[in-house]
Design an enzyme around this catalytic site. Sequence first.
Site, short mmCIF file in Angstrom:
data_model
loop_
_atom_site.label_atom_id
_atom_site.label_comp_id
_atom_site.label_asym_id
_atom_site.label_seq_id
_atom_site.Cartn_x
_atom_site.Cartn_y
_atom_site.Cartn_z
N ASP A 1 0.87 -1.18 0.00
CA ASP A 1 0.00 0.00 0.00
C ASP A 1 0.90 1.22 0.00
OD1 ASP A 1 -1.83 2.04 0.40
OD2 ASP A 1 -3.02 0.93 1.87
N ARG B 1 0.00 4.42 -0.57
CA ARG B 1 -0.75 5.68 -0.47
C ARG B 1 -0.18 6.59 0.62
NH1 ARG B 1 -6.73 3.26 -0.18
NH2 ARG B 1 -5.58 1.71 1.02
#
Length: 214
Positions: free
Chosen positions: A136, A138
């Site tokens: 991930d 982000r």
Amino acid sequence: MPSATQATTDQLVDYVTSCALPTPWAQFTLHAFIEHSTGKEHLAMVLGDIGDGEPVLARVHSECLTGDVLFSQRCDCGAQLEGALQRIAEEGRGVLLYLRQEGRGIGLVNKIRAYRLQEAGADTVEANLQLGFHADARNYELCKPMLAQFGVRSLRLMTNNPRKIDALSRLGIAVAERVPLLVNRNAFNNSYLNTKQAKLGHMMGPVEAPADAS
């Protein structure tokens, strides 16, 4: 409403302008921001008075063109977007931040590459890693100045992702409540959702009421 030329104080993003956005659920106000470091355009959809100091029903939604626009059933993103906007409309007050972080931060083309790897047997986490990315990638730093633009200090956050709660909390954004957003589990995304639960810690069950202490 903020001035169309007003920049956020820490200069991660500039606030640009706004307009009315009628949707099937309510007429929101759509606000546009530009990220300094990348030039990416991010959005905030606002309904009602959210700057009164009370916790605000909110969704921090990362762009998913395949799910949000092309109706893909490989994920739950499009259904989460619609469900969040519907809940905000029902409450008459809330905010949805739409961040341009396709594919958990790897971009649209790489997400399609990841889908191809999944068709060959990888799960959603393994596919990102095989492409050389984090599971991930982000970044939620933009949330702080975007929310500050509207005077929002505390959220009732619609999410199943504990990492998102932790990331916002580390930025000093209070998460007063987690609101589950469990939608559209189907034959095409069942394995994907199970992987998010097993490997990314997503909370795929409803929030349980606290036990009666009496």
